[in-house]
Design an enzyme around this catalytic site. Sequence first.
Site, PDB file in Angstrom:
ATOM      1  N   ARG A  89       0.846  -1.195   0.000  1.00  0.00           N
ATOM      2  CA  ARG A  89       0.000   0.000   0.000  1.00  0.00           C
ATOM      3  C   ARG A  89       0.882   1.245   0.000  1.00  0.00           C
ATOM      4  NH1 ARG A  89      -3.432  -2.437   4.511  1.00  0.00           N
ATOM      5  NH2 ARG A  89      -5.440  -3.013   3.595  1.00  0.00           N
TER       6      ARG A  89
ATOM      7  N   ASP B 263       6.771  -6.374   3.869  1.00  0.00           N
ATOM      8  CA  ASP B 263       6.679  -7.658   3.182  1.00  0.00           C
ATOM      9  C   ASP B 263       6.373  -7.361   1.712  1.00  0.00           C
ATOM     10  OD1 ASP B 263       6.621 -10.374   2.815  1.00  0.00           O
ATOM     11  OD2 ASP B 263       4.846 -10.740   4.034  1.00  0.00           O
TER      12      ASP B 263
ATOM     13  N   ASP C  34      -2.687   0.767   7.428  1.00  0.00           N
ATOM     14  CA  ASP C  34      -3.975   1.366   7.065  1.00  0.00           C
ATOM     15  C   ASP C  34      -4.643   2.007   8.280  1.00  0.00           C
ATOM     16  OD1 ASP C  34      -4.526  -0.922   8.472  1.00  0.00           O
ATOM     17  OD2 ASP C  34      -6.116  -1.633   7.136  1.00  0.00           O
TER      18      ASP C  34
ATOM     19  N   ASP D  25      -4.586 -12.984  14.903  1.00  0.00           N
ATOM     20  CA  ASP D  25      -5.379 -12.198  15.845  1.00  0.00           C
ATOM     21  C   ASP D  25      -6.472 -13.038  16.504  1.00  0.00           C
ATOM     22  OD1 ASP D  25      -6.544 -12.386  13.354  1.00  0.00           O
ATOM     23  OD2 ASP D  25      -7.310 -10.347  13.316  1.00  0.00           O
TER      24      ASP D  25
ATOM     25  N   SER E  38      -8.978  -9.095   4.306  1.00  0.00           N
ATOM     26  CA  SER E  38     -10.298  -9.387   4.859  1.00  0.00           C
ATOM     27  C   SER E  38     -11.419  -9.024   3.893  1.00  0.00           C
ATOM     28  CB  SER E  38     -10.508  -8.633   6.174  1.00  0.00           C
ATOM     29  OG  SER E  38     -10.511  -7.231   5.952  1.00  0.00           O
TER      30      SER E  38
END
Length: 444
Positions: free
Chosen positions: A116, A143, A212, A290, A321
């Site tokens: 991103r 990454d 983000d 998580d 997601s």
Amino acid sequence: MRQNQCLIYSIVGFVCWLLLVDLYLSYLPGNHSAQDQLADELRDLESAIAARKLRSEHLFSEVNVIVKHLKVLQNATKEKVATAAQSEVSQSTPSPLPAIDRDNDAIAMLLFACNRVTVARSLDKLIRYRPSRRQFPIIVSQDCQHEATTHVIQSYGDQVYLIRQPDQSDIAIPPKEKKFKGYFRISRHYKWALNVTFNVYNFSTVAIIEDDLDVSPDIYEYFAATLPQLQADPTLWCVSAWNDNGKPELVDRNAADLLYRTDFFPGLGWMLTKSLWLELMPKWPRSYWDDWMREPQQRRNRSCIRPEVSRTRTFGKIGVSNGLFFDKYLKYIYLNEKFVEFTKHNLSYLQIEAYDASFFAVVNESPIVSYLELKRGQVFAEGNVRILYDSKQTLKKITKSLGLMDDFKSGVPRTAYRGVISFVYGKRRVFLAPSNEFTGYTPD
């Protein structure tokens, strides 16, 4: 120890009584043989007491030795894990890592990035609000080998430290989970970057930020002030900047300094210590890290600190997601705008004994109403109220009706503490609480 003391006191009392009887009998004629026998029994009893006391002292001494050995073994195990992690990182990282200029008690701000270019949005705020580069060095772990994102990160020069995850190999994934490949990559990245930060750079504390996330102006103040509480209380295992039910109509924006304990692991901007990482690292999962953190085997009845008003907000609708929950909940989270000087506040109320006493006193004193009365504006009492639930199904129905997140992870509702969910509805504090005594969460 108390049982042994009580036994000794009882025996001593009994001996004193026998001595009085002996004294009385000594004045009676013809009782010399009985006196001699009683004296012998008393001497035997005194010897038995002395022997019992000696055995107790030896037992206590042995217990203390065992405890000391266990502590040494625990420390040796942690050192062994850390050494193995250092070796693993050294073997998997071909190029040297950048040197970091920092204070001894610095909190590493570890930002995870991939592909991103909008990572700049997160970095701009992290750098703008940062009070000290040495106290809060920003490490960006990337990454994906996405060169455009790398160029954006490098454009910040010495404001940040860039490390790059070297392992870009394919991951063996079960056929049914092929579409979730991203979760496997993320988990692998987390393990590598946390190993580097804790076991190579040897930071004692790390705050994790993702590429983000927007952050609030007082994000550093928040982490710095809550760290002593995290270190002091073994029933705490993380500090999160996130409130899952942090939509503007569900929080008190005038209570930006209000903090809670929660049994739900929130993530999305959170802080952990090296000791916790050494505990988690050997069993770190291949994916879905998580949700794995939310399992009872990892949580171990420990809680996190979380704010009334979120100190982070996600803008990442597009990701692994696929925007799950984003349009319904996440994009509406209210980001704190007021700077709270947390380091000047006494946060000892977050320690479990003080917190439980004060929090549940307020909860239990709140009058009981139904969620329909609350929703229809039919509650006429002033102040806090309490809504009771008696099952998972009832709780899901109420949370969905009132606009809260209605899902569970390992049986724990979002933001819950001992089953109680605190939020604001119609400018009123509401506690959604179990109708019966709380006995624990049911993972299924």
